[in-house]
Scaffold this active site. Structure first.
Site, PDB file in Angstrom:
ATOM      1  N   GLN A 115       0.941   6.682  -7.350  1.00  0.00           N
ATOM      2  CA  GLN A 115      -0.230   7.362  -6.772  1.00  0.00           C
ATOM      3  C   GLN A 115      -0.011   8.862  -6.889  1.00  0.00           C
ATOM      4  OE1 GLN A 115      -0.933   7.749  -2.473  1.00  0.00           O
ATOM      5  NE2 GLN A 115      -2.886   6.689  -2.772  1.00  0.00           N
TER       6      GLN A 115
ATOM      7  N   SER B  78       0.840  -1.201   0.000  1.00  0.00           N
ATOM      8  CA  SER B  78       0.000   0.000   0.000  1.00  0.00           C
ATOM      9  C   SER B  78       0.879   1.257   0.000  1.00  0.00           C
ATOM     10  CB  SER B  78      -0.859  -0.040   1.273  1.00  0.00           C
ATOM     11  OG  SER B  78      -1.981   0.781   1.142  1.00  0.00           O
ATOM     12  N   PRO B  79       0.384   2.357  -0.583  1.00  0.00           N
ATOM     13  CA  PRO B  79       1.206   3.578  -0.612  1.00  0.00           C
ATOM     14  C   PRO B  79       1.528   4.083   0.796  1.00  0.00           C
ATOM     15  CG  PRO B  79      -1.064   4.025  -1.300  1.00  0.00           C
ATOM     16  CD  PRO B  79      -0.912   2.547  -1.220  1.00  0.00           C
TER      17      PRO B  79
ATOM     18  N   ARG C 181       1.459  -1.032   6.877  1.00  0.00           N
ATOM     19  CA  ARG C 181       2.433  -1.153   7.976  1.00  0.00           C
ATOM     20  C   ARG C 181       3.172  -2.488   8.007  1.00  0.00           C
ATOM     21  NH1 ARG C 181      -1.649   0.587  12.382  1.00  0.00           N
ATOM     22  NH2 ARG C 181      -2.908  -0.498  10.835  1.00  0.00           N
TER      23      ARG C 181
ATOM     24  N   ARG D 160      -8.384   5.936  -5.224  1.00  0.00           N
ATOM     25  CA  ARG D 160      -8.507   5.607  -3.799  1.00  0.00           C
ATOM     26  C   ARG D 160      -9.546   6.526  -3.181  1.00  0.00           C
ATOM     27  NH1 ARG D 160      -4.295   4.192   1.176  1.00  0.00           N
ATOM     28  NH2 ARG D 160      -4.545   2.112   0.342  1.00  0.00           N
TER      29      ARG D 160
ATOM     30  N   TYR E 262      -7.401  14.788   1.348  1.00  0.00           N
ATOM     31  CA  TYR E 262      -6.600  15.626   0.455  1.00  0.00           C
ATOM     32  C   TYR E 262      -7.542  16.275  -0.573  1.00  0.00           C
ATOM     33  CZ  TYR E 262      -2.906  13.324   2.966  1.00  0.00           C
ATOM     34  OH  TYR E 262      -2.113  12.871   3.984  1.00  0.00           O
TER      35      TYR E 262
HETATM   36  C1  LIG Z   1       3.667   5.829   7.213  1.00  0.00           C
HETATM   37  C2  LIG Z   1       2.423   5.780   6.379  1.00  0.00           C
HETATM   38  C3  LIG Z   1       2.318   6.578   5.269  1.00  0.00           C
HETATM   39  C4  LIG Z   1       1.178   6.529   4.465  1.00  0.00           C
HETATM   40  N1  LIG Z   1       1.123   7.239   3.316  1.00  0.00           N
HETATM   41  C5  LIG Z   1       0.099   7.078   2.450  1.00  0.00           C
HETATM   42  C6  LIG Z   1       0.116   7.645   1.161  1.00  0.00           C
HETATM   43  O1  LIG Z   1       1.077   8.274   0.754  1.00  0.00           O
HETATM   44  N2  LIG Z   1      -0.980   7.496   0.385  1.00  0.00           N
HETATM   45  C7  LIG Z   1      -2.075   6.772   0.803  1.00  0.00           C
HETATM   46  O2  LIG Z   1      -3.037   6.643   0.071  1.00  0.00           O
HETATM   47  N3  LIG Z   1      -2.070   6.168   2.000  1.00  0.00           N
HETATM   48  C8  LIG Z   1      -1.021   6.295   2.817  1.00  0.00           C
HETATM   49  N4  LIG Z   1      -1.007   5.617   4.021  1.00  0.00           N
HETATM   50  C9  LIG Z   1      -2.133   4.751   4.347  1.00  0.00           C
HETATM   51  C10 LIG Z   1      -1.837   3.295   3.966  1.00  0.00           C
HETATM   52  O3  LIG Z   1      -1.702   3.119   2.587  1.00  0.00           O
HETATM   53  C11 LIG Z   1      -2.946   2.356   4.478  1.00  0.00           C
HETATM   54  O4  LIG Z   1      -4.144   2.717   3.858  1.00  0.00           O
HETATM   55  C12 LIG Z   1      -3.108   2.411   5.984  1.00  0.00           C
HETATM   56  O5  LIG Z   1      -1.862   2.454   6.644  1.00  0.00           O
HETATM   57  C13 LIG Z   1      -3.870   1.199   6.511  1.00  0.00           C
HETATM   58  O6  LIG Z   1      -3.210   0.020   6.171  1.00  0.00           O
HETATM   59  P1  LIG Z   1      -2.359  -0.854   7.254  1.00  0.00           P
HETATM   60  O7  LIG Z   1      -3.289  -1.153   8.379  1.00  0.00           O
HETATM   61  O8  LIG Z   1      -1.943  -2.079   6.482  1.00  0.00           O
HETATM   62  O9  LIG Z   1      -1.193  -0.012   7.690  1.00  0.00           O
HETATM   63  C14 LIG Z   1       0.114   5.685   4.829  1.00  0.00           C
HETATM   64  C15 LIG Z   1       0.240   4.901   5.963  1.00  0.00           C
HETATM   65  C16 LIG Z   1       1.371   4.905   6.724  1.00  0.00           C
HETATM   66  C17 LIG Z   1       1.462   3.998   7.916  1.00  0.00           C
END
Ligand SMILES: Cc1cc2nc3c(=O)[nH]c(=O)nc-3n(C[C@H](O)[C@H](O)[C@H](O)COP(=O)(O)O)c2cc1C
Ligand SMILES: Cc1cc2nc3c(=O)[nH]c(=O)nc-3n(C[C@H](O)[C@H](O)[C@H](O)COP(=O)(O)OP(=O)(O)OC[C@H]3O[C@@H](n4cnc5c(N)ncnc54)[C@H](O)[C@@H]3O)c2cc1C
Length: 766
Positions: free
Chosen positions: A491, A413-414, A715, A620, A572
């Protein structure tokens, strides 16, 4: 001690038995409005495990119950002309009447007074006369209503209608679900044998279907005749029967989910369904009633005062009750939404049904019925285009979007790294993304990459707006394509009112200490009182930003990215157009959803125009603002997705939240997956699920149940770039390949996983 149990159902009787066993001198009376054998309902489901627990409390009644158990191991599902059977589920059942007779007999034998045909009019009178009053008067508890200000009940009357019938038709050793399509919608039955010649047959349908049939106006007999007609081919000429003749009217019910803030007041304790209910589709109401009764008796006996006994009773039982209620809620919601799943193939429908409460995982199903699960996995692989006979976990099925072919369903994921310099990715990005591309996921996202310097979230965010950005990104993409099989998605986004903030570890969404730049948004509402007020975009601003999105997409294409995602989530810029919590415009870009979607769709169309035809685009979205009806709800998110789908978007990346500071998200394992499930199954659009998904088991169950097409993990990939390859090792999958230089490490981890699996199997045998 003088004790009155109000209600002679399983809870009241079992408390009386358990108390008398501990305190033979207690004077205990059970007060029941019905006659001894005048009981509503047919069979109830218990488990061997529950009985083992009960045997420790009273071996005599446990043995009596066990001797009347009917056992069955299979679950059969009749759906669209197919019957699918899986095994290894291990249930047992007993007639409710039989259970009550056994408990009555045991209570009498111990010296409990059973007073039948006595209607409790007021709990207060009993509370005066007795030292302890146990209010076990069922789900419509009069005692609970009488003292509602103290117990604070929260009763959620659920959407479906059901009626509890019986039949002499045999269902063998299978718990049987039958789904039938009728002229008024779908009707389904939950059927199971509970003695040699009788089965429970609960008929259920949506309130809409129930209305159309006019069941509410029918007598019980008329309802039964209609149900017999609906299920005729499963009944072999056997009748459906009611034993609720004492109930006036139709006997159809809506299930009330009962929670109570407190279960006790002065010398009164609520017990069983009076205190908390669990939907019948997970068959745990009687188990909860019996186990809570035993626990309450033990505490009343051992604690010095009723007050401390009640405090410990609430403390100790509440967690278990809430756990079961949560599984019951998942299960009842599945049935409420079942019409959403009727388009699924019977194999997937069956899998979705079996895993509906989220208590049974993918690997747990393998332990129950390996052959059935492998068959379902084979079906999934074949449908995904894998070679016939492929038997691999769903996460290792290929997936195709336009000309982009993914080797598996795992997505990195981003995740913002905040390591760019003036928008240029650095060696950090090369190493970070390079590692994750080597780690086995089929699709790798780069972080939100911004379309302009002002559109950055933080000074550390990368961009697609300067020539040096293109050089740096191309280097990364080339590495991924040369050295790995992963595909890579860019993205692109604009930060809107959440821009000009600090890098993540210095305070997410906090304004910069110095060097802030002016920010744009849909309206002039700041993110928080600390953040600057954005300028509400003019049409000229919109033209400029649209062109920036197009230029960024062109750059991403030149860099060689395989896929593009437009970031319209998390508050955003584009997300703030969609959600009413940030969009208060009165022109054609505000108000109705159609207006709020106008600009995000304009961006999509402009980008699609230049993005190569053979490459996919995803969007997204935040499928829930977590502020109730004031914001985007999961229901409205379906409409949002539908509009993107109609515009030609290939896949919806279903995230949630981060759109307002007022959000109150409900976190938990896979907590956003229901939004993806809903969008996918209500629109037919491909989706990605994300959010607290961290085990291979989660990924496999989401995919095989048809809740998403791809699964994103964020994560988990921060701490382990090799998440996918490790998952392959743990699942015994030898097809996913480690990079050549790492093969010895891959062999080792596979051998260690095999050894761990062998030891776990031995432990199970022992
Ligand atoms: C450090 C960090 C940076 C993130 N940056 C982005 C991002 O640039 N673009 C986005 O769409 N989501 C971003 N997210 C959200 C993640 O893509 C994801 O949707 C969210 O962390 C939930 O997934 P997880 O439970 O597997 O961490 C970010 C999450 C984390 C933890
Ligand atoms: C359709 C359906 C299917 C179910 N299937 C299962 C299943 O398979 N497995 C399972 O474990 N559970 C099942 N349940 C749930 C289960 O029946 C209850 O959870 C369980 O009976 C709770 O026991 P209880 O003693 O608290 O309440 P009840 O069994 O409802 O007993 C309450 C008693 O209080 C009496 N009463 C009420 N008011 C008064 C009054 N004012 N004066 C005197 N007496 C009064 C009632 O007549 C009744 O006998 C099912 C429930 C339904 C509705």
């Amino acid at each position: 001690m003088k004790i009155a149990c109000l209600g002679g159902g399983p809870a009241g009787l079992y408390f009386a038995i358990s108390m008398k066993l501990r305190d033979p001198n207690a004077e205990i009376v059970v007060i029941e409005r019905n006659k001894p054998d005048d009981t509503f309902g047919w069979g109830v489901v218990l488990s061997d495990e529950t009985l083992t627990n009960l045997a420790a409390n009273d071996p005599v009644s446990a043995a009596a119950i066990r001797s009347h158990f009917a056992y069955w191991d299979d679950i059969a599902v009749h759906f669209k002309g197919t019957k699918t059977v899986s095994t290894g589920h291990g249930f047992c059942g007993i007639g409710r009447k039989q259970l009550l007779m056994l408990l009555q007999e045991r209570a009498r034998e111990l010296g409990v007074e059973l007073r039948f045909q006595t209607h409790v009019e007021s709990v207060a009178a009993y509370a005066e006369e007795y030292d302890l009053v146990v209010a076990a008067d069922g789900l419509n508890s009069r005692a609970r209503s009488e003292v509602a200000t103290e117990f604070e009940p929260d009763i959620d009357v659920r959407a479906c209608k059901f009626v509890w019938l019986g039949t002499h038709q045999k269902f063998g050793d299978a718990f049987t679900f039958i789904f039938e399509e009728t002229e008024h919608g779908w009707v389904w039955a939950h059927a199971y044998q509970f003695d040699n010649d009788t089965a429970t047959f609960i008929v259920e349908c949506s309130a809409e279907t129930w209305e159309k049939f006019g069941f509410g106006e029918m007598s019980q007999q008329e309802s039964i005749e209609v149900c017999q007609r609906i299920f005729a081919k499963h009944l072999d000429g056997h009748a459906l029967m009611t034993n609720a003749n004492h109930i006036r009217g139709s006997a159809w019910l809506s299930f009330p989910r009962v929670l109570c803030k407190r279960w006790s007041y002065r010398n009164i304790a609520l017990l069983g369904d009076a205190a908390a209910t669990a939907h019948f589709s997970i068959g745990s109401g009687t188990k909860l009633a019996l186990e809570s009764a035993a626990a309450l008796a033990e505490l009343v006996h051992t604690e010095k005062t009723l007050e401390t006994a009640f405090a410990r009773y609430e403390d100790e039982r509440r967690t278990e009750v809430l756990r079961l209620q949560s599984a019951a809620r998942n299960s009842l919601e599945w049935f409420e939404d079942v019409e959403r799943y009727f388009e699924l193939d019977p194999v997937q429908f069956n899998y979705s049904l079996l895993t509906r409460s989220q208590r049974i995982s993918h690997e747990n199903l393998r332990l129950r019925d390996k052959a059935w699960l492998e068959n379902a996995e084979g079906w999934f692989q074949e449908k995904a285009g894998a070679a016939q006979g492929t038997r691999r976990a769903p996460m290792f099925a290929p997936f195709r979007l336009r000309d982009m072919e993914l080797k598996n369903r795992v997505v990195v994921s981003p995740m913002a790294q905040y390591k760019a310099v003036d928008g240029t990715p650095t060696d950090w990005h090369l190493v970070h993304y390079g590692e994750r591309a080597k780690g086995g996921a089929g699709l790798l996202y780069i972080e939100m990459t911004c379309v302009s310097p002002e559109g950055r979230i933080t000074p550390g965010c990368p961009g697609f707006y300067a020539p040096e950005h293109e050089v740096a990104w191309k280097r990364i993409v080339d590495f991924v394509h040369t050295e790995t099989e992963a595909k890579i998605c860019a993205q692109i986004g604009h930060s809107g009112r959440k821009g000009s903030t600090r890098v993540g570890w210095e305070g997410t969404d906090k304004p910069l200490k110095n060097g802030n730049w002016p920010v744009l948004s849909v309206s002039d509402l700041p993110w928080s009182s600390e953040n600057q007020t954005p300028r509400a975009m003019t049409r000229a601003d919109m033209d400029l930003v649209r062109d920036q999105f197009v230029a960024a997409a062109e750059m991403a294409d030149r860099c060689g990215f395989d896929m593009l995602e437009i970031h319209a989530a998390h508050g955003y810029l584009l997300s703030s157009f969609i959600t009413p919590v940030t969009n208060n415009r009165t022109d054609e870009y505000g108000g109705s959803l159609e207006n709020r979607m106008r600009y995000p769709l304009e961006i999509y169309h402009a980008v699609r125009e230049i993005w190569p035809e053979n490459k996919p685009i995803s969007v997204r979205i935040s499928a829930n603002d977590w502020v109730g009806e004031k914001g985007v709800t999961p229901q409205e998110a379906v409409e949002v997705a539908k509009m993107f789908q109609q515009a030609g978007v290939d896949i919806c990346d279903v995230s949630a939240g981060q759109t307002t500071e007022l959000a109150r998200p409900v976190y938990g394992r896979m907590f956003q997956t229901p939004f993806s499930d809903r969008i996918r199954n209500e629109t037919g659009m491909a989706t990605m699920a994300v959010g607290n998904i961290y085990e291979p088991d989660h990924v496999n169950s989401i995919l095989l149940a048809g809740r998403a097409d791809l699964v994103c993990l964020a994560r988990p990939h921060l701490t382990d770039p090799y998440w996918t390859l490790r998952a392959a090792a743990s699942l015994g999958d030898t097809v996913e390949a480690w990079p050549d230089p790492y093969l010895p490490g891959g062999d080792q981890i596979r051998r260690l996983a095999e050894r761990a699996a062998e030891m776990a199997a031995q432990d199970r045998v022992v």
